[in-house]
Every structure is written in C-alpha cells, then in structure tokens.
Design a protein around this motif. Structure first.
Motif, PDB file in Angstrom:
ATOM      1  N   THR A   8       2.978 -14.933   0.186  1.00  0.00           N
ATOM      2  CA  THR A   8       3.328 -13.526  -0.005  1.00  0.00           C
ATOM      3  C   THR A   8       3.023 -12.713   1.252  1.00  0.00           C
ATOM      4  O   THR A   8       2.101 -13.025   2.007  1.00  0.00           O
ATOM      5  CB  THR A   8       2.499 -12.883  -1.138  1.00  0.00           C
ATOM      6  N   SER A   9       3.784 -11.650   1.404  1.00  0.00           N
ATOM      7  CA  SER A   9       3.502 -10.696   2.464  1.00  0.00           C
ATOM      8  C   SER A   9       2.353  -9.821   1.968  1.00  0.00           C
ATOM      9  O   SER A   9       1.213  -9.986   2.348  1.00  0.00           O
ATOM     10  CB  SER A   9       4.781  -9.913   2.742  1.00  0.00           C
ATOM     11  N   ASP A  10       2.653  -8.955   1.029  1.00  0.00           N
ATOM     12  CA  ASP A  10       1.619  -8.110   0.429  1.00  0.00           C
ATOM     13  C   ASP A  10       1.906  -8.121  -1.060  1.00  0.00           C
ATOM     14  O   ASP A  10       3.046  -7.968  -1.472  1.00  0.00           O
ATOM     15  CB  ASP A  10       1.746  -6.688   0.990  1.00  0.00           C
ATOM     16  N   GLN A  11       0.867  -8.335  -1.865  1.00  0.00           N
ATOM     17  CA  GLN A  11       1.110  -8.408  -3.297  1.00  0.00           C
ATOM     18  C   GLN A  11       0.644  -7.130  -3.941  1.00  0.00           C
ATOM     19  O   GLN A  11      -0.545  -6.831  -3.973  1.00  0.00           O
ATOM     20  CB  GLN A  11       0.371  -9.613  -3.880  1.00  0.00           C
ATOM     21  N   TRP A  12       1.576  -6.362  -4.472  1.00  0.00           N
ATOM     22  CA  TRP A  12       1.265  -5.025  -4.948  1.00  0.00           C
ATOM     23  C   TRP A  12       0.313  -5.028  -6.144  1.00  0.00           C
ATOM     24  O   TRP A  12      -0.388  -4.056  -6.385  1.00  0.00           O
ATOM     25  CB  TRP A  12       2.572  -4.295  -5.300  1.00  0.00           C
ATOM     26  N   LEU A  13       0.246  -6.144  -6.893  1.00  0.00           N
ATOM     27  CA  LEU A  13      -0.630  -6.173  -8.070  1.00  0.00           C
ATOM     28  C   LEU A  13      -2.096  -6.382  -7.697  1.00  0.00           C
ATOM     29  O   LEU A  13      -2.977  -6.145  -8.496  1.00  0.00           O
ATOM     30  CB  LEU A  13      -0.207  -7.309  -9.011  1.00  0.00           C
ATOM     31  N   ARG A  14      -2.345  -6.832  -6.476  1.00  0.00           N
ATOM     32  CA  ARG A  14      -3.732  -7.093  -6.077  1.00  0.00           C
ATOM     33  C   ARG A  14      -4.444  -5.784  -5.749  1.00  0.00           C
ATOM     34  O   ARG A  14      -3.846  -4.871  -5.187  1.00  0.00           O
ATOM     35  CB  ARG A  14      -3.762  -7.986  -4.824  1.00  0.00           C
ATOM     36  N   GLU A  15      -5.729  -5.734  -6.087  1.00  0.00           N
ATOM     37  CA  GLU A  15      -6.486  -4.504  -5.840  1.00  0.00           C
ATOM     38  C   GLU A  15      -6.808  -4.330  -4.359  1.00  0.00           C
ATOM     39  O   GLU A  15      -6.884  -3.226  -3.856  1.00  0.00           O
ATOM     40  CB  GLU A  15      -7.777  -4.511  -6.650  1.00  0.00           C
ATOM     41  N   THR A  16      -7.002  -5.452  -3.654  1.00  0.00           N
ATOM     42  CA  THR A  16      -7.322  -5.363  -2.228  1.00  0.00           C
ATOM     43  C   THR A  16      -6.320  -6.205  -1.444  1.00  0.00           C
ATOM     44  O   THR A  16      -5.836  -7.221  -1.948  1.00  0.00           O
ATOM     45  CB  THR A  16      -8.738  -5.903  -1.941  1.00  0.00           C
ATOM     46  N   PRO A  17      -6.006  -5.800  -0.211  1.00  0.00           N
ATOM     47  CA  PRO A  17      -5.054  -6.583   0.576  1.00  0.00           C
ATOM     48  C   PRO A  17      -5.648  -7.931   0.959  1.00  0.00           C
ATOM     49  O   PRO A  17      -6.876  -8.101   0.936  1.00  0.00           O
ATOM     50  CB  PRO A  17      -4.804  -5.718   1.807  1.00  0.00           C
ATOM     51  N   ALA A  67      -6.969 -12.622   5.371  1.00  0.00           N
ATOM     52  CA  ALA A  67      -6.325 -13.235   6.545  1.00  0.00           C
ATOM     53  C   ALA A  67      -4.911 -12.682   6.703  1.00  0.00           C
ATOM     54  O   ALA A  67      -4.271 -12.263   5.725  1.00  0.00           O
ATOM     55  CB  ALA A  67      -6.292 -14.755   6.377  1.00  0.00           C
ATOM     56  N   SER A  68      -4.421 -12.700   7.941  1.00  0.00           N
ATOM     57  CA  SER A  68      -3.064 -12.205   8.201  1.00  0.00           C
ATOM     58  C   SER A  68      -2.044 -13.125   7.536  1.00  0.00           C
ATOM     59  O   SER A  68      -2.337 -14.296   7.231  1.00  0.00           O
ATOM     60  CB  SER A  68      -2.807 -12.178   9.704  1.00  0.00           C
ATOM     61  N   ALA A  69      -0.840 -12.613   7.356  1.00  0.00           N
ATOM     62  CA  ALA A  69       0.227 -13.425   6.763  1.00  0.00           C
ATOM     63  C   ALA A  69       0.484 -14.661   7.622  1.00  0.00           C
ATOM     64  O   ALA A  69       0.690 -15.766   7.107  1.00  0.00           O
ATOM     65  CB  ALA A  69       1.500 -12.585   6.630  1.00  0.00           C
ATOM     66  N   GLY A  70       0.426 -14.474   8.950  1.00  0.00           N
ATOM     67  CA  GLY A  70       0.669 -15.598   9.864  1.00  0.00           C
ATOM     68  C   GLY A  70      -0.377 -16.688   9.693  1.00  0.00           C
ATOM     69  O   GLY A  70      -0.044 -17.881   9.645  1.00  0.00           O
ATOM     70  N   ASP A  71      -1.650 -16.300   9.587  1.00  0.00           N
ATOM     71  CA  ASP A  71      -2.714 -17.297   9.402  1.00  0.00           C
ATOM     72  C   ASP A  71      -2.596 -17.969   8.034  1.00  0.00           C
ATOM     73  O   ASP A  71      -2.809 -19.180   7.903  1.00  0.00           O
ATOM     74  CB  ASP A  71      -4.099 -16.653   9.552  1.00  0.00           C
ATOM     75  N   GLY A  86       6.990  -5.852   3.685  1.00  0.00           N
ATOM     76  CA  GLY A  86       6.741  -4.942   2.561  1.00  0.00           C
ATOM     77  C   GLY A  86       6.145  -5.690   1.380  1.00  0.00           C
ATOM     78  O   GLY A  86       5.728  -6.835   1.494  1.00  0.00           O
ATOM     79  N   SER A  87       6.104  -5.025   0.241  1.00  0.00           N
ATOM     80  CA  SER A  87       5.539  -5.637  -0.957  1.00  0.00           C
ATOM     81  C   SER A  87       6.378  -6.820  -1.397  1.00  0.00           C
ATOM     82  O   SER A  87       7.611  -6.790  -1.308  1.00  0.00           O
ATOM     83  CB  SER A  87       5.496  -4.622  -2.091  1.00  0.00           C
ATOM     84  N   THR A  88       5.695  -7.847  -1.865  1.00  0.00           N
ATOM     85  CA  THR A  88       6.408  -9.033  -2.349  1.00  0.00           C
ATOM     86  C   THR A  88       6.625  -8.910  -3.850  1.00  0.00           C
ATOM     87  O   THR A  88       5.669  -8.690  -4.606  1.00  0.00           O
ATOM     88  CB  THR A  88       5.571 -10.303  -2.050  1.00  0.00           C
ATOM     89  N   TYR A  89       7.864  -9.040  -4.257  1.00  0.00           N
ATOM     90  CA  TYR A  89       8.208  -9.073  -5.681  1.00  0.00           C
ATOM     91  C   TYR A  89       8.915 -10.400  -5.926  1.00  0.00           C
ATOM     92  O   TYR A  89       9.889 -10.732  -5.225  1.00  0.00           O
ATOM     93  CB  TYR A  89       9.137  -7.908  -6.052  1.00  0.00           C
ATOM     94  N   THR A  90       8.453 -11.132  -6.932  1.00  0.00           N
ATOM     95  CA  THR A  90       8.993 -12.469  -7.173  1.00  0.00           C
ATOM     96  C   THR A  90      10.496 -12.429  -7.468  1.00  0.00           C
ATOM     97  O   THR A  90      11.220 -13.362  -7.135  1.00  0.00           O
ATOM     98  CB  THR A  90       8.216 -13.136  -8.326  1.00  0.00           C
ATOM     99  N   PHE A  91      10.948 -11.325  -8.060  1.00  0.00           N
ATOM    100  CA  PHE A  91      12.384 -11.200  -8.328  1.00  0.00           C
ATOM    101  C   PHE A  91      13.178 -11.281  -7.019  1.00  0.00           C
ATOM    102  O   PHE A  91      14.202 -11.966  -6.944  1.00  0.00           O
ATOM    103  CB  PHE A  91      12.643  -9.852  -9.031  1.00  0.00           C
TER     104      PHE A  91
END
Ligand code: ATP
Length: 203
Positions: A45-54, A57-61, A87-92
């Motif tokens: 995932t890039s960023d998961q909007w359901l998570r409370e904290t980002p 580690a970076s997306a690349g790592d 941006g936010s990752t949505y499984t759809f």
C-alpha cells in the motif's frame, strides 16, 4: 465472467508490510496451496486511510522488503501498483488496476486477514469488491471472524473462510522488538532482517 476463459488464478494480498513477517508469508502459502493459485501478488500500500498512524518505513523500503522476502518463493511476487498510483490506497482501485494489468483471463482472489475482513464494510466501494474478486478471509489469532453475524450487505459475507496457519504475529510487534533492539530472526526472513539493519529501519 465465463470460466472457460480463465487461464490464471491470482491471489491479491494487500498490506502495509511494515515490515513483511512470517505471518504474511504463511498466510499466502496456505491460500496458494488451498486454492491452487498460480500467482500471489503482494501489493504494497501507499497510504492506508483506515490506519490510525502512517507507515513507519517508506513505501520504497516496504516494497524492497517484500521483494526480498518473496524472491525465493515460487509464484510469489511484489506489486507496486498502489505506490505508483500514490495517495490513499483503496482496494477497489487496486483491483480495478490489476484487472487492467492482468486481463480478463485471470481470476482474482482477494486475500485478507480476519481483522481486515471484518472492516470491509467501511472500505471504499466495499460492496462492489465481490464483483472484481472472490474474497478469501484467513484466520488470525485473537481476531474473531464471525461470518454468520455479518449482514448480507457486508462485503465479507460472501467470503470463503480458511482457518490458515494461525501465526500470532503482527508488524506492530516486530517494530516493537526492533526498537527494543531485540532479535526478530524468528519472525522475519533473514534477508529482510539484513535489509532492515543495513537501512537502519525501526530503531
Ligand atoms: P500492523 O501490525 O502494522 O497493523 P499487520 O501485521 O497487521 O501490521 P499488514 O501489512 O497491515 O500487517 O497486513 C496485511 C494483511 O495481512 C491484512 O489483511 C492482515 O489482516 C493480514 N495479516 C497480517 N498478519 C497476519 C497474521 N499473523 N495472520 C493472518 N493474517 C495476517
């Protein structure tokens, strides 16, 4: 979709993988075997909007760690399709993009842990996910998956449930061990531990 045109069965396993651990790998292996999947895609995932904290580690790592972990596993591969979209990752969106990438001859199976499955009624266009992929919910220690109490409109009510390997591990626990300078070699593949140490992650 006409089943006669299906030539490939693909598992789609999305996650933050911050970092990837043996629980993820065991779940993917169990589903691969049980459902006879040709391929399992670990979609970072890039960023998961359901998570409370980002993610820490970076997306690349996180992508590198998944690539390293799956490199010696036949049929497993890493996907950066969510990272590239940004941006936010949505499984759809993930499944729609994968449908374009894989083509109509692939059948998709969305692999989710029991905790994620229970939250699917809050996902963007969650009710349309079963149109794109069959949902496979896998047991997770300490997480109830009570399909019988889910309303018919809950996306996971159509899921196939697999008990799975039931490995009691989370990335949160792995990060805690690392920040306490304790060994994670029992719960993270050695090659990924080497990467974490080299990059100085989670300290
Ligand atoms: P965190 O502790 O940071 O929330 P996590 O260990 O839950 O991380 P994720 O990358 O968020 O890992 O999870 C990706 C997917 O893998 C989710 O569907 C989650 O439910 C599932 N999953 C993770 N660990 C397990 C496990 N031990 N057993 C079953 N499913 C798991």
């Amino acid at each position: 979709m006409s089943t006669s045109r299906i030539t490939k069965r693909v598992g789609v396993f999305g996650g933050t993988f911050d970092p990837i651990h043996v629980g993820h790998l065991a779940v993917a292996s169990a589903v691969q075997k049980e459902l006879g999947l040709d391929q399992v895609l670990f979609v970072v995932t890039s960023d998961q909007w359901l998570r409370e904290t980002p993610p820490v580690a970076s997306a690349g790592d996180r992508l590198c760690m998944v690539e390293i972990a799956v490199s010696d596993k036949p049929g497993f591969s890493a996907s950066d399709i969510d990272i590239k979209r940004e941006g936010s990752t949505y499984t759809f969106d993930t499944l729609n993009d994968l449908r374009d990438e894989l083509g109509e001859s692939s059948e998709m199976f969305l692999i989710v842990g029991a905790d994620s499955a229970m939250s699917m009624d809050r996902w963007k266009n969650g009710d349309r996910i079963p149109e794109l992929a069959s949902i496979v919910a896998v047991g997770r220690p300490g997480q109830d998956f009570q399909i019988d109490v889910l309303g018919e409109s809950h996306p996971a009510s159509s899921a196939e449930y697999l008990g799975g390997p039931m490995i009691d591990i989370s990335a949160t626990h792995v990060r805690g061990l690392l920040s306490d300078k304790r060994s994670v070699s029992d719960v993270v593949p050695g090659s990924v531990v080497d990467f974490i140490e080299k990059q100085g992650l989670y300290i």
